[in-house]
Design an enzyme around this catalytic site. Structure first.
Site, PDB file in Angstrom:
ATOM      1  N   GLU A  77      33.673  41.420  47.840  1.00  0.00           N
ATOM      2  CA  GLU A  77      34.044  40.559  48.971  1.00  0.00           C
ATOM      3  C   GLU A  77      35.114  41.189  49.852  1.00  0.00           C
ATOM      4  O   GLU A  77      35.026  41.131  51.085  1.00  0.00           O
ATOM      5  CB  GLU A  77      34.541  39.202  48.463  1.00  0.00           C
ATOM      6  CG  GLU A  77      34.993  38.293  49.590  1.00  0.00           C
ATOM      7  CD  GLU A  77      35.462  36.928  49.134  1.00  0.00           C
ATOM      8  OE1 GLU A  77      35.651  36.064  50.012  1.00  0.00           O
ATOM      9  OE2 GLU A  77      35.642  36.727  47.913  1.00  0.00           O
ATOM     10  N   ASP A 104      32.955  39.226  43.211  1.00  0.00           N
ATOM     11  CA  ASP A 104      33.963  38.384  43.850  1.00  0.00           C
ATOM     12  C   ASP A 104      35.203  38.462  42.971  1.00  0.00           C
ATOM     13  O   ASP A 104      35.214  37.925  41.859  1.00  0.00           O
ATOM     14  CB  ASP A 104      33.481  36.940  43.975  1.00  0.00           C
ATOM     15  CG  ASP A 104      34.356  36.130  44.926  1.00  0.00           C
ATOM     16  OD1 ASP A 104      35.532  36.506  45.100  1.00  0.00           O
ATOM     17  OD2 ASP A 104      33.873  35.139  45.492  1.00  0.00           O
ATOM     18  N   ILE A 106      38.196  37.134  43.144  1.00  0.00           N
ATOM     19  CA  ILE A 106      38.689  35.779  42.853  1.00  0.00           C
ATOM     20  C   ILE A 106      37.820  34.807  43.634  1.00  0.00           C
ATOM     21  O   ILE A 106      37.936  34.718  44.857  1.00  0.00           O
ATOM     22  CB  ILE A 106      40.168  35.562  43.259  1.00  0.00           C
ATOM     23  CG1 ILE A 106      41.103  36.588  42.625  1.00  0.00           C
ATOM     24  CG2 ILE A 106      40.595  34.137  42.872  1.00  0.00           C
ATOM     25  CD1 ILE A 106      42.573  36.409  43.019  1.00  0.00           C
ATOM     26  N   ASP A 107      36.960  34.103  42.961  1.00  0.00           N
ATOM     27  CA  ASP A 107      36.188  33.054  43.621  1.00  0.00           C
ATOM     28  C   ASP A 107      36.969  31.759  43.447  1.00  0.00           C
ATOM     29  O   ASP A 107      37.092  31.241  42.327  1.00  0.00           O
ATOM     30  CB  ASP A 107      34.796  32.923  43.009  1.00  0.00           C
ATOM     31  CG  ASP A 107      33.956  31.922  43.780  1.00  0.00           C
ATOM     32  OD1 ASP A 107      33.776  32.143  44.995  1.00  0.00           O
ATOM     33  OD2 ASP A 107      33.502  30.931  43.195  1.00  0.00           O
ATOM     34  N   THR A 109      39.950  31.381  45.868  1.00  0.00           N
ATOM     35  CA  THR A 109      41.283  31.866  46.254  1.00  0.00           C
ATOM     36  C   THR A 109      42.196  30.733  46.704  1.00  0.00           C
ATOM     37  O   THR A 109      43.391  30.724  46.384  1.00  0.00           O
ATOM     38  CB  THR A 109      41.175  32.921  47.369  1.00  0.00           C
ATOM     39  OG1 THR A 109      40.422  34.035  46.882  1.00  0.00           O
ATOM     40  CG2 THR A 109      42.546  33.412  47.792  1.00  0.00           C
ATOM     41  N   ASP A 232      29.276  35.179  45.902  1.00  0.00           N
ATOM     42  CA  ASP A 232      29.491  33.806  45.436  1.00  0.00           C
ATOM     43  C   ASP A 232      28.408  33.368  44.460  1.00  0.00           C
ATOM     44  O   ASP A 232      28.658  32.550  43.565  1.00  0.00           O
ATOM     45  CB  ASP A 232      29.486  32.829  46.617  1.00  0.00           C
ATOM     46  CG  ASP A 232      30.578  33.096  47.625  1.00  0.00           C
ATOM     47  OD1 ASP A 232      31.743  33.249  47.216  1.00  0.00           O
ATOM     48  OD2 ASP A 232      30.261  33.146  48.826  1.00  0.00           O
TER      49      ASP A 232
END
Length: 282
Positions: A77, A104, A106-107, A109, A232
């Site tokens: 990402e 990702d 940190i999905d 954030t 995602d």
């Protein structure tokens, strides 16, 4: 006898081991940074945030993966420009990749920034465009969800199965609020108005990957959201499929990496939920 050194054959077990190691190391590091990020910036909108922790997590994961698989491609990402179509352009540029890691770092954030413990590391591996491995790690609960194509999906070493609800009125569902406030968010509000009276209840906790992991684990019966990206959805899509569920686009087309508007369910309620969502869009 030839003096040539034969390169080792790397199997899916090694792919999984590397993905698990990457997710666990990044997740534990992220957890130590909770409440102590330094920089906070907006990307596409005020709902689309990034910190130096996101970037550090992605760098860590990329470096670990490239150490083991230097010939593989990587789509993360934080390496893609913000905007609704940037991810599809980046994906198109990598369409010839045999192996593509989709990450990702940190999905969720926004949750991380506010100290709300609903964020994960999501790592998927695609082979010639098909997802063959998906890992979602929740550092707050130390839960690791993993699926390999054709081998099932697991959490805490236990096989996951989707929920058994047969109708929307029996179901706990989840959605997410799109960053696009011009078109997607108003439609999402109409969808909520259509679905909420029919469902047992609806949650919106801010991490598509973790919502999808919960569908796979039977904790949610279904999830839908618009305007998402490959990082995602890729890992979560395989978790659900390997747990017996169904993942499609909003129009019912089978999941592929280009899907941005997703509907993911246990399967039995899928057509009913799709119908409600489509009616809201008319």
């Amino acid at each position: 006898m030839s003096d040539e050194v034969q390169e080792p054959i790397v199997g899916r077990k090694s792919f999984a081991a590397v993905a698990i190691n990457c997710a666990a190391k990044a997740g534990e590091w992220i957890k130590t940074k909770l409440g102590s990020y330094v920089s906070l910036n907006m990307k596409f909108s005020q709902h689309d945030l990034v910190t130096e922790i996101d970037k550090g997590s992605e760098t860590m994961i990329r470096n670990l993966i490239m150490t083991h698989f230097p010939d593989h491609s990587f789509l993360g990402e934080e390496g893609v420009e913000p905007g609704p179509n940037a991810s599809l352009e980046a994906l198109d540029n990598m369409k010839e990749a045999e192996y593509l890691w989709i990450v990702d770092p940190i999905d969720g954030t926004t949750n991380f920034v506010h100290g709300f413990p609903f964020f994960v590391v999501s790592i998927a591996l695609a082979h010639k465009g098909e997802i063959i491995l998906g890992v979602v790690y929740d550092p707050s609960r130390d839960e690791l969800f993993i699926a390999e194509k054709g081998k099932g999906a697991y959490v805490h070493g236990r096989r996951m199965r989707v929920s058994q609800e047969k109708a929307v009125h029996e179901s706990l569902l989840a959605t997410g609020f799109p960053a696009d406030h011009q078109q997607a968010l108003p439609l999402n509000m109409k969808q909520l108005q259509s679905v909420a009276p029919k469902a047992r209840n609806i949650r919106a906790s801010g991490s598509a990957a973790l919502h999808m992991a919960y569908v796979a684990a039977g904790r949610l019966s279904g999830f839908w959201e618009m305007g998402l990206h490959p990082w995602d959805l890729a890992a979560g899509s395989l978790l659900i499929q390997e747990s017996g569920g169904r993942v499609t686009g909003l129009n019912g087309e089978a999941y592929h990496l280009g899907i941005k508007d997703v509907v993911a369910t246990s399967g039995d309620i899928h057509d009913e939920l799709l119908k409600l969502l489509k009616e809201a869009g008319k």
